[in-house]
Motif scaffolding. Structure first.
Motif, PDB file in Angstrom:
ATOM      1  N   VAL A  65      50.611  32.341  36.417  1.00 52.36           N
ATOM      2  CA  VAL A  65      49.937  33.072  35.352  1.00 52.36           C
ATOM      3  C   VAL A  65      49.444  34.402  35.910  1.00 52.36           C
ATOM      4  CG1 VAL A  65      47.910  33.032  33.831  1.00 52.36           C
ATOM      5  CG2 VAL A  65      49.182  30.926  34.270  1.00 52.36           C
ATOM      6  N   TYR A  66      49.585  35.464  35.127  1.00 51.78           N
ATOM      7  CA  TYR A  66      49.079  36.789  35.509  1.00 51.78           C
ATOM      8  C   TYR A  66      47.911  37.114  34.590  1.00 51.78           C
ATOM      9  CZ  TYR A  66      49.156  41.715  36.898  1.00 51.78           C
ATOM     10  OH  TYR A  66      48.829  42.957  37.393  1.00 51.78           O
ATOM     11  N   ALA A  67      46.676  37.094  35.126  1.00 53.42           N
ATOM     12  CA  ALA A  67      45.502  37.322  34.292  1.00 53.42           C
ATOM     13  C   ALA A  67      44.367  37.987  35.062  1.00 53.42           C
ATOM     14  CB  ALA A  67      45.045  35.996  33.696  1.00 53.42           C
ATOM     15  N   PRO A  68      44.633  39.101  35.773  1.00 61.31           N
ATOM     16  CA  PRO A  68      43.536  39.750  36.504  1.00 61.31           C
ATOM     17  C   PRO A  68      42.512  40.352  35.543  1.00 61.31           C
ATOM     18  CG  PRO A  68      45.513  41.106  36.578  1.00 61.31           C
ATOM     19  CD  PRO A  68      45.890  39.813  35.920  1.00 61.31           C
ATOM     20  N   GLU A  69      41.250  40.200  35.876  1.00 66.22           N
ATOM     21  CA  GLU A  69      40.149  40.751  35.078  1.00 66.22           C
ATOM     22  C   GLU A  69      39.219  41.510  36.016  1.00 66.22           C
ATOM     23  OE1 GLU A  69      39.496  40.579  31.789  1.00 66.22           O
ATOM     24  OE2 GLU A  69      41.340  39.449  31.398  1.00 66.22           O
ATOM     25  N   PRO A  70      38.762  42.698  35.623  1.00 64.61           N
ATOM     26  CA  PRO A  70      37.853  43.471  36.490  1.00 64.61           C
ATOM     27  C   PRO A  70      36.411  42.978  36.364  1.00 64.61           C
ATOM     28  CG  PRO A  70      38.367  44.734  34.528  1.00 64.61           C
ATOM     29  CD  PRO A  70      39.172  43.455  34.451  1.00 64.61           C
ATOM     30  N   ASP A  71      36.200  41.703  36.706  1.00 65.70           N
ATOM     31  CA  ASP A  71      34.877  41.107  36.525  1.00 65.70           C
ATOM     32  C   ASP A  71      34.250  40.636  37.829  1.00 65.70           C
ATOM     33  OD1 ASP A  71      36.476  38.943  37.102  1.00 65.70           O
ATOM     34  OD2 ASP A  71      36.091  37.868  35.234  1.00 65.70           O
ATOM     35  N   HIS A 103      45.405  27.831  38.161  1.00 60.45           N
ATOM     36  CA  HIS A 103      44.285  26.920  38.376  1.00 60.45           C
ATOM     37  C   HIS A 103      44.768  25.472  38.342  1.00 60.45           C
ATOM     38  CE1 HIS A 103      42.041  30.462  36.900  1.00 60.45           C
ATOM     39  NE2 HIS A 103      41.094  30.007  37.698  1.00 60.45           N
ATOM     40  N   ASP A 104      44.042  24.620  39.041  1.00 59.99           N
ATOM     41  CA  ASP A 104      44.221  23.178  38.978  1.00 59.99           C
ATOM     42  C   ASP A 104      42.820  22.586  38.927  1.00 59.99           C
ATOM     43  OD1 ASP A 104      45.305  20.568  39.122  1.00 59.99           O
ATOM     44  OD2 ASP A 104      45.112  20.564  41.309  1.00 59.99           O
ATOM     45  N   GLY A 105      42.313  22.374  37.719  1.00 57.37           N
ATOM     46  CA  GLY A 105      40.919  21.940  37.574  1.00 57.37           C
ATOM     47  C   GLY A 105      40.008  23.002  38.156  1.00 57.37           C
TER      48      GLY A 105
END
Length: 186
Positions: A65-71, A103-105
């Motif tokens: 999954v590609y989901a980078p967030e500037p957080d 992620h895995d859990g």
């Protein structure tokens, strides 16, 4: 392998463009090199496997999954630094960059990086069961060395064990790694 012959020219031709995009660094809140783990950490680097809750490397199906967030928190698509257990002995390991892929859990799923050029010993690596894809250089390596990512070993990482963020990998490059992960899983 056939997929390596196909991916390698694509990766090499995209390196110039991807390096520019991947060099965008992110500074997370509280995430310097000396960041300490929070009390929620379930993994204690250096402890024997199993005694600290580390369930071993992830072996299930993986669709990166590609989901980078500037957080300031580690997200899939980012390259971060953490402690990585050795494959043959989870009680030992080393600090290295990893590409987060899912992620895995409670665990982040990651692929380890290296600056060692495995193109020179490609046959030996394949015989040993290790498959690598070139991703170029980026802000994750302070010396700007080209990196490779291992696509057939998925490591679990506790979020609190991520010590610093290195960079967001360019989407095009991430997609190439994801394709190689899917081929390696067959």
């Amino acid at each position: 392998m056939q997929w390596q012959r196909i991916l390698r020219p694509l990766v090499q031709s995209a390196v110039r463009e991807a390096v520019k995009a991947a060099s965008k660094t992110r500074k997370g809140t509280g995430g310097g090199a000396g960041r300490t783990r929070g009390s929620g950490s379930t993994h204690s680097p250096g402890a024997p496997a199993g005694s600290d809750g580390y369930p071993g490397d992830y072996r299930g199906p993986l669709d990166p999954v590609y989901a980078p967030e500037p957080d300031g928190r580690p997200d899939p698509g980012e390259i971060v630094w953490t402690w990585v257990p050795y494959e043959e002995d989870h009680s030992q390991g080393k600090d290295r960059p990893v590409l987060l892929v899912g992620h895995d859990g409670p665990w982040l799923l990651a692929l380890q990086l290296t600056s060692k050029d495995h193109d020179r010993d490609d046959e030996q690596e394949r015989r040993a069961g290790r498959l690598w894809v070139d991703i170029g250089s980026g802000a994750w390596d302070p010396r700007g060395r080209p990196s490779e990512v291992r696509v057939n070993r998925v490591i679990r990482v506790a979020e609190d064990d991520v010590r610093r963020e290195g960079a967001v990998l360019a989407k095009e490059r991430f997609d190439e790694v994801a394709a190689a992960v899917r081929v390696a899983a067959r």
